[in-house]
Every structure is written in structure tokens, then in C-alpha cells.
Design an enzyme around this catalytic site. Sequence first.
Site, mmCIF file in Angstrom:
data_model
loop_
_atom_site.group_PDB
_atom_site.id
_atom_site.type_symbol
_atom_site.label_atom_id
_atom_site.label_comp_id
_atom_site.label_asym_id
_atom_site.label_seq_id
_atom_site.Cartn_x
_atom_site.Cartn_y
_atom_site.Cartn_z
ATOM 1 N N ALA A 122 0.963 -1.264 0.093
ATOM 2 C CA ALA A 122 0.484 -0.003 0.183
ATOM 3 C C ALA A 122 0.801 1.279 -0.152
ATOM 4 O O ALA A 122 0.332 2.254 -0.711
ATOM 5 C CB ALA A 122 -1.146 0.159 1.429
ATOM 6 N N SER A 126 -1.045 6.543 -1.943
ATOM 7 C CA SER A 126 -2.055 6.928 -3.411
ATOM 8 C C SER A 126 -3.129 6.137 -3.598
ATOM 9 O O SER A 126 -4.142 7.336 -3.775
ATOM 10 C CB SER A 126 -0.998 7.615 -4.696
ATOM 11 O OG SER A 126 -0.452 6.222 -4.179
ATOM 12 N N LYS A 127 -2.508 4.591 -4.044
ATOM 13 C CA LYS A 127 -4.365 4.259 -4.398
ATOM 14 C C LYS A 127 -4.980 3.823 -3.130
ATOM 15 O O LYS A 127 -5.836 3.785 -3.469
ATOM 16 C CB LYS A 127 -3.793 3.025 -4.692
ATOM 17 C CG LYS A 127 -2.597 3.119 -6.096
ATOM 18 C CD LYS A 127 -2.025 2.324 -7.111
ATOM 19 C CE LYS A 127 -0.871 2.137 -7.895
ATOM 20 N NZ LYS A 127 -0.094 3.274 -7.501
ATOM 21 N N ASP A 145 1.995 -3.360 4.411
ATOM 22 C CA ASP A 145 2.977 -2.406 3.674
ATOM 23 C C ASP A 145 4.117 -3.599 4.648
ATOM 24 O O ASP A 145 4.028 -4.047 5.879
ATOM 25 C CB ASP A 145 3.900 -1.537 3.878
ATOM 26 C CG ASP A 145 4.462 -1.323 2.092
ATOM 27 O OD1 ASP A 145 4.228 -0.939 0.916
ATOM 28 O OD2 ASP A 145 5.604 -1.738 2.386
ATOM 29 N N CYS A 246 4.333 -0.766 -12.231
ATOM 30 C CA CYS A 246 4.867 0.377 -12.927
ATOM 31 C C CYS A 246 6.325 0.463 -13.723
ATOM 32 O O CYS A 246 7.590 0.602 -14.049
ATOM 33 C CB CYS A 246 5.666 1.584 -11.860
ATOM 34 S SG CYS A 246 6.624 1.486 -11.043
#
Length: 320
Positions: A122, A126-127, A145, A246
Site C-alpha cells: 500500500a 496514493s492508491k 506494507d 509501473c
Amino acid sequence: MKKTIKPKPEFLEKMKKLLNSSDFEKYEKIIQEPLLNSIRCNTLKISPEQLKKNLEKKGWKISQPWGNYPEVMVVKNELLPGELGRSIEHLIGYYYIQELASMLSIIALKPKPNELILDLCASPGSKTSQIASQMQNTGTIIANDINIQRIQILASNLERCGVANVIITREDGITLCEKLKSQKLKFDKILLDAPCSGEGTMRSSPKTCLMWNPNTIKSLSKLQKKLFKNAFEILKEDGEMVYSTCTHAPEENEEIVDFALKEFKGLIEIKKINLPVKCREGVVKWEDKNYNNEVKESCRIYPQDNNSEGFFVAKFKKLK
């Protein structure tokens, strides 16, 4: 001063295999350009209309490039370094500084109020905050996390944004899934925004060029498969899961999708995604590997197509 991005020759050769010559030229050019100043309105605290008015009073020129998503905004002015982060609107959580491509995972996931959602990797939040805003602070998000410093950043960002429906956990993702499975906890939706080589982030993080290593990609691919397998097992029947990275590397993208379709054959369906950007379909052949033809339903987002960072998104449904 503008930084020059200098990818390793081996990486550029890899991109040449993924793109045709015209696309590759555009790719090489766009990664030298600075990113757009993109932000996401935090609808837990303010409406997009009001935020736009507030920012325009400062002299900022605001565009909303994705018609159906008015919370997504681009500041068209040339801003001073750090100006986006120093504004009072940012400090009190009216907006989140978020790159355009980063917002696409949650647009694909489509969180709804009162759902139970797992955000497995996480930080920085942002998400997670984007999920919370779409859930209108109802239901429950478990945001996980592994690193304590990243957890602190996650907690800080969620607090600033007024997120009130999150339980933060600190655990290795695979172990957490095993623990949740033992408790027979199942999720309506899961986001696996997986740790990856970050090939798509060279515009914002030039150090990615220095760190790029094909051996790291192979290692990450193994981890991503384990994370996917364990996460999918705690998804409800009819539940939906988004896998995103990403990076451009097929080893971390289509190979994971192909693995998932084989591992859960008969229990999994890949879903078509409609995103407000130009998407290219997933590749079905990479070097010596052939992937399931359904992998084409994945979305590749390239910098030269959208003036964004590079991204990959795939969505799945668990069948009864």
C-alpha cells in the site's frame, strides 16, 4: 536544471523489441521531458468543482483531462520546484500529488461503498486514499506494507487525507495472506500493485536507470507470482482483483497474468478494462515464451502515448 535520462544500452535494446522504430523514437524523446503536474482531488474533503475554483484563485490553470473523472487534474502552469507540495490545499489534504498512470489501477478496480478491500502493497498511500475516496470512507480497507518507514509515510498520508476506514498492517505480503486465509477472511476486491523494477518511472526517478538489472527482474517475477497466488486465494467468489506494476517488463507483467490463468484455470477470468487513456494490449510472445492469448486483455500504458509514466494493469474475476 533538467536532468538527462541515460538508460542502460541493454534496457534500450529491450524496449526496441517491445516497440516499433517510430514508437521507440517517441519513447526516447518523451522520457527526457518532465512529467505533467498532475493531482487528484480528495473528495473526502472537497469537491472537484470547489478545489478547481480555489486553485484558480491562486492563478493556477487547471485542466481536467479525463471527462468522467473530474477529480483528476493537471496544473498547466510552470510551477516552482516543490510548489505543488507546499500549497495549503495540499497540506490540509484537499489534493494528493499523484502521477496520472498511478491513478489507473483504482479506476480499473472500481471500489464501492461498504466493501472489504485489501491493498497488499500500500505505501505511500496514493492508491489507498483513492480507494477510500471512492468508498466514501465506508467499509474497510486493509492496507499492508512491510517496511516501517514506508508504513509511517502511509499513515501520514492517510491521516492528512482524512481517511477513516483503513486498518494498517505491517507484514510480508505472502505471510499476511496466509494469516488471513487461516482466519477464513475473504475480500470483495484486492489490489496487488506489486513491487517491481520500475522501468516506467524513469521520468520521475532517473536513478531507476542506474538500478536497472535483468537479474532483479527475474527475482521480482518469482515474488510477484507468489504474491498473486496467495492474494487470489483470499478473494471472494465473484470478487475482483487488479494486478498492476509501473514497469514495461513482460517478465513482471504478462508472465504473471499467464501464470495466474494457468494456476487458477477454471476459477479465474481476465476482465476487459476501460481506461481513460490510450492502452495497448498485452504481448503474447516475449523472447522464447508464448503466453495465453487472453493476456491480450491486459493494458500496457506507454509514456509516449499519454505523456505519462509507464504502467501495466490487468483485472481478474474469481469464478464460482
